[in-house]
Design an enzyme around this catalytic site. Sequence first.
Site, PDB file in Angstrom:
ATOM      1  N   CYS A 174      31.275  45.744  25.362  1.00  0.00           N
ATOM      2  CA  CYS A 174      31.389  44.676  24.360  1.00  0.00           C
ATOM      3  C   CYS A 174      32.383  43.607  24.806  1.00  0.00           C
ATOM      4  CB  CYS A 174      31.790  45.249  23.024  1.00  0.00           C
ATOM      5  SG  CYS A 174      33.307  46.217  23.105  1.00  0.00           S
ATOM      6  N   GLU A 213      31.980  46.747  13.930  1.00  0.00           N
ATOM      7  CA  GLU A 213      32.431  46.265  15.245  1.00  0.00           C
ATOM      8  C   GLU A 213      31.209  45.855  16.041  1.00  0.00           C
ATOM      9  OE1 GLU A 213      35.538  45.884  16.497  1.00  0.00           O
ATOM     10  OE2 GLU A 213      36.158  46.308  14.452  1.00  0.00           O
TER      11      GLU A 213
HETATM   12  P1  NAD Z   1      22.359  48.598  18.398  1.00  0.00           P
HETATM   13  O1  NAD Z   1      22.822  47.697  17.329  1.00  0.00           O
HETATM   14  O2  NAD Z   1      20.979  48.465  18.897  1.00  0.00           O
HETATM   15  O3  NAD Z   1      22.514  50.139  17.938  1.00  0.00           O
HETATM   16  C1  NAD Z   1      23.743  50.645  17.487  1.00  0.00           C
HETATM   17  C2  NAD Z   1      23.464  51.830  16.581  1.00  0.00           C
HETATM   18  O4  NAD Z   1      22.798  51.381  15.402  1.00  0.00           O
HETATM   19  C3  NAD Z   1      22.562  52.898  17.195  1.00  0.00           C
HETATM   20  O5  NAD Z   1      23.031  54.165  16.849  1.00  0.00           O
HETATM   21  C4  NAD Z   1      21.224  52.595  16.546  1.00  0.00           C
HETATM   22  O6  NAD Z   1      20.351  53.717  16.507  1.00  0.00           O
HETATM   23  C5  NAD Z   1      21.654  52.192  15.153  1.00  0.00           C
HETATM   24  N1  NAD Z   1      20.671  51.403  14.413  1.00  0.00           N
HETATM   25  C6  NAD Z   1      19.739  50.563  14.908  1.00  0.00           C
HETATM   26  N2  NAD Z   1      19.053  49.994  13.894  1.00  0.00           N
HETATM   27  C7  NAD Z   1      19.581  50.480  12.743  1.00  0.00           C
HETATM   28  C8  NAD Z   1      19.306  50.264  11.372  1.00  0.00           C
HETATM   29  N3  NAD Z   1      18.340  49.416  10.971  1.00  0.00           N
HETATM   30  N4  NAD Z   1      20.042  50.909  10.449  1.00  0.00           N
HETATM   31  C9  NAD Z   1      21.037  51.754  10.830  1.00  0.00           C
HETATM   32  N5  NAD Z   1      21.333  52.011  12.129  1.00  0.00           N
HETATM   33  C10 NAD Z   1      20.614  51.375  13.074  1.00  0.00           C
HETATM   34  O7  NAD Z   1      23.421  48.443  19.571  1.00  0.00           O
HETATM   35  P2  NAD Z   1      23.379  49.116  21.006  1.00  0.00           P
HETATM   36  O8  NAD Z   1      22.341  48.430  21.821  1.00  0.00           O
HETATM   37  O9  NAD Z   1      23.328  50.588  20.859  1.00  0.00           O
HETATM   38  O10 NAD Z   1      24.838  48.764  21.554  1.00  0.00           O
HETATM   39  C11 NAD Z   1      25.158  47.603  22.216  1.00  0.00           C
HETATM   40  C12 NAD Z   1      25.874  46.620  21.297  1.00  0.00           C
HETATM   41  O11 NAD Z   1      27.051  47.225  20.762  1.00  0.00           O
HETATM   42  C13 NAD Z   1      26.364  45.385  22.035  1.00  0.00           C
HETATM   43  O12 NAD Z   1      26.089  44.237  21.257  1.00  0.00           O
HETATM   44  C14 NAD Z   1      27.861  45.593  22.157  1.00  0.00           C
HETATM   45  O13 NAD Z   1      28.615  44.402  22.267  1.00  0.00           O
HETATM   46  C15 NAD Z   1      28.158  46.312  20.884  1.00  0.00           C
HETATM   47  N6  NAD Z   1      29.415  47.053  21.005  1.00  0.00           N
HETATM   48  C16 NAD Z   1      30.511  46.600  20.312  1.00  0.00           C
HETATM   49  C17 NAD Z   1      31.738  47.229  20.439  1.00  0.00           C
HETATM   50  C18 NAD Z   1      32.949  46.731  19.700  1.00  0.00           C
HETATM   51  O14 NAD Z   1      33.962  47.444  19.655  1.00  0.00           O
HETATM   52  N7  NAD Z   1      32.900  45.556  19.085  1.00  0.00           N
HETATM   53  C19 NAD Z   1      31.852  48.351  21.270  1.00  0.00           C
HETATM   54  C20 NAD Z   1      30.710  48.795  21.959  1.00  0.00           C
HETATM   55  C21 NAD Z   1      29.492  48.146  21.806  1.00  0.00           C
END
Ligand code: NAD
Length: 478
Positions: free
Chosen positions: A281, A247
């Site tokens: 999001c 997501e």
């Molecule tokens: P992010 O992608 O930076 O991090 C998300 C998670 O991934 C964190 O726990 C992070 O530590 C982990 N992560 C980062 N790099 C990784 C890697 N290389 N391998 C494995 N895990 C890794 O996102 P964010 O800044 O925490 O959240 C914001 C984003 O989330 C926005 O783009 C938002 O739109 C999206 N979001 C989507 C939904 C949805 O339902 N579609 C809901 C909420 C947030």
Amino acid sequence: MPETLDIYLAGEWTSGTGDTHHELISPIDGSHIADVPIASPGDIDRAVTAARAATDEMRRWSAFERAELCLRIAEAIEPLIPEIARIQTLEQGKPYHSESLDDIAEANEYFSNAAEDVKRLGGEVIPTSARSKRMFTFRRPVGVWAAITPWNFPVTIPLEYIGPGLATGNAVIVKPPVHTPWALLELAKAFDAAGVPRGAVSIIPGGAEVGDALVTHDGIDAIGFTGSSATGRRIISRMGIKRSIMEMSGNGPTIVTADADVEAAAVAAVYGAYYNAGQVCCATERVIVVDDVHDAFVEAAVAASQVVNLGDPFDDATTMGPLNNEATAAKMDRHLADASERGAEILVGGGRAPGHPSDLYYDFTIVDRVPEASSLSTEESFGPVLPVIGAADDADAVAIANRTRLGLQAAVFTRSLSKAFWYTDRIRAGTVVINDSTDFWETFQPFGGAAGTDTGWGRGRIEEFTDLQTMVIELSGD
Ligand code: NAD
């Protein structure tokens, strides 16, 4: 004095065997609020081993026994709600009264909904070609999930995986972001109180390294990821053959048509841009306004923006708190500078607000005449900004709305039912909301993206936590 937190690992509260910890800094005032241990590779192996044993056990439970467990969790969450909400505000920055309490008050729904759904999750009897054969399908748990989750809803997004995951007999290892794990750890007390089998849920905070260790771990069967599209792409390239729910980001358009209730559209668009300081999001990331109503909409949006009261998120009067982190604030700075350079006009706000206890308080911002090529339009900004983009007519508005790979949730304002369907038929988005904010959300709503921002979810939510197993019987002797 900062709190010293334990992690929830294989049914125990422990500092783990690693030798590193992370300092949690509150976005409210930059204070050091807690220290959390970072799981070592050995801790991760322990979580996976315990999770495997737990899912092997829960696989044999009836659906009704698992539904009972979920209902006990829902009940155990109730008394914890105010404290979880307080911690969430402290570590995330969203207003306590108008947002955090509501958020956590619905935490139990992720379990009560799953308890209802799983009782109705049946298999099928499949017609066969041979008279002597009978064929059935069963829904089985996938096994051990790693749920990798973001900081904007630090509690409820992990529950989207834990609720249906447990209901269907899976074990879930959650990796929340390293800087917002505390409120979820507080909620984990409900798992103990409800008698969740040891290891069926573990919560191991960490950054990209811990996430990658889970993604590439042979003992993990499935990945649940909610986060940015950039991280999602990296995870897909690293996970090998594992089931997944991905997501990702949104760039939600709100379209204001010539026959819209312009004032209602302005109120909804402002809400969709400032709620959780725009860090949602399905936030209103772009407002596409048909030229006939442009001036009326902009005037109404500027008036509606009076509702935004930026300040201390624990103050009752505050409607918007600080941004969660510097990377998000810096992205806002870049997007606004880029839009200005391309000729957009900033009508309200436009940068960081002085006079607050941290540098993360951002003024609610309205930008008019945003060129489509600017990053404010082409990328997810994830901050409190309402960019207005002009459209010549309905066809132009749809074309602009669809020029994104982040088609999560869209909104259309129109008084015409046929126009509502006309738009819904054409917009590439997981959800189209008519006459309300893009930020509309219910826990049971089918939710997912189009145009490449998700893989799965939607109405099949609980089914996605299961494998389909077929049983074939030869009735020899017939
Ligand atoms: P992010 O992608 O930076 O991090 C998300 C998670 O991934 C964190 O726990 C992070 O530590 C982990 N992560 C980062 N790099 C990784 C890697 N290389 N391998 C494995 N895990 C890794 O996102 P964010 O800044 O925490 O959240 C914001 C984003 O989330 C926005 O783009 C938002 O739109 C999206 N979001 C989507 C939904 C949805 O339902 N579609 C809901 C909420 C947030």
